[in-house]
Design an enzyme around this catalytic site. Sequence first.
Site, mmCIF file in Angstrom:
data_model
loop_
_atom_site.group_PDB
_atom_site.id
_atom_site.type_symbol
_atom_site.label_atom_id
_atom_site.label_comp_id
_atom_site.label_asym_id
_atom_site.label_seq_id
_atom_site.Cartn_x
_atom_site.Cartn_y
_atom_site.Cartn_z
ATOM 1 N N ASP A 237 0.731 -1.142 -0.281
ATOM 2 C CA ASP A 237 -0.101 0.357 -0.319
ATOM 3 C C ASP A 237 0.615 1.645 -0.053
ATOM 4 O O ASP A 237 1.073 2.518 -0.276
ATOM 5 C CB ASP A 237 -0.661 0.116 0.655
ATOM 6 C CG ASP A 237 -1.636 -1.173 1.023
ATOM 7 O OD1 ASP A 237 -2.714 -0.463 0.243
ATOM 8 O OD2 ASP A 237 -2.347 -2.345 0.868
ATOM 9 N N ASN A 247 1.849 -2.693 4.580
ATOM 10 C CA ASN A 247 0.644 -3.975 3.662
ATOM 11 C C ASN A 247 -0.182 -4.432 4.341
ATOM 12 O O ASN A 247 0.175 -3.419 5.728
ATOM 13 C CB ASN A 247 1.875 -4.934 2.439
ATOM 14 C CG ASN A 247 0.961 -5.544 1.805
ATOM 15 O OD1 ASN A 247 0.167 -4.700 0.890
ATOM 16 N ND2 ASN A 247 0.800 -6.759 2.082
#
Length: 346
Positions: A237, A247
């Site tokens: 992310d 993440n």
Amino acid sequence: MKLKTMTMEWTGDELILIDQRKIPLKEEYMSCKTYKEVALAIKEMVVRGAPAIGASAAFGYVLGAREKFVEDFEAFVEKMREVKEVLANTRPTAVNLFWALNRMENALRKYGKVEGVLEFLENEALNIAKEDIEVNMAIGRYGAQLLKDGDTVLTHCNAGALATVDYGTALGVIRAAVEQGKRIKVFADETRPYLQGARLTAWELMKDGIDVTLISDNMSGWAMKLGKINAVIVGADRVASNGDVANKIGTYMVAVLAKRHGIPFYVAAPTSTIDLNTQTGKDIPIEERKHTEVTHCGGTQIAPDNVKVFNPAFDVTNAELITAIITEKGIVYPPYEENLKKLFEE
């Protein structure tokens, strides 16, 4: 000007999103005709995954432009600040959200006039979406080089077509390897508390006919010890400039286990997920979500009333635990502080 994939459809008038909260039991869709409806879809995880969120926000920006349009350009730009703010305030961790919105805003300012601006913005959003598909396929081609025929890959969360506009990042690597004729098997961990691995990754891979075995999160270490895992591939992310990766919660745990067992741990992410303005993982804001995601499962309460809950949606995996970062420009190895910057110098 239209676009249709598994994750989203842009009809020219509305953004239609597959409701990822309902998969695999139902395939339902949410129609978004306003930018606030897109913001709600992002916030409530109808759509999730950093690249998919970014593309959805871009189309949300287009819908907002249609709602806020005025003939005076500077007044229009000012109104669009509100649209950007509403969309940006949905989820704080995924950097693609801010990248896409900044790209839309910068494109608007550069265009500099109201004549034809709505069509221009729609084209820009479509470019973001189409580029994402091309980027994911490039990530897949590079990453497939790292997998051998017969490998079994552990995945965490869902970094597939559903997390992107199409094809996927981590699952894109697996898809590309399979397309090359390699016999690849996947162990998908369930990914509590939102069960993206169980609900989404298993569903996606089964649709593609890729061999997938579902395990609970607490089985991954034992599977590694038994020699069942050859590699781990996850998405991201946000990637900090030093190579730290935010993440889905549980990624750090899997990375530590992979390091302990000498198994390569790869991150598959587009350069739009790399944030050189974020120095380390400590600087990444971590979203915390509602307690009912932990205390309830499938609508059924599974924990005592009023129990305290800690529910971060993401964690940070330190760069030293990551074997390589797979991007659309190539595979990046340590030292990440130097080599990630080189991606943006070319």
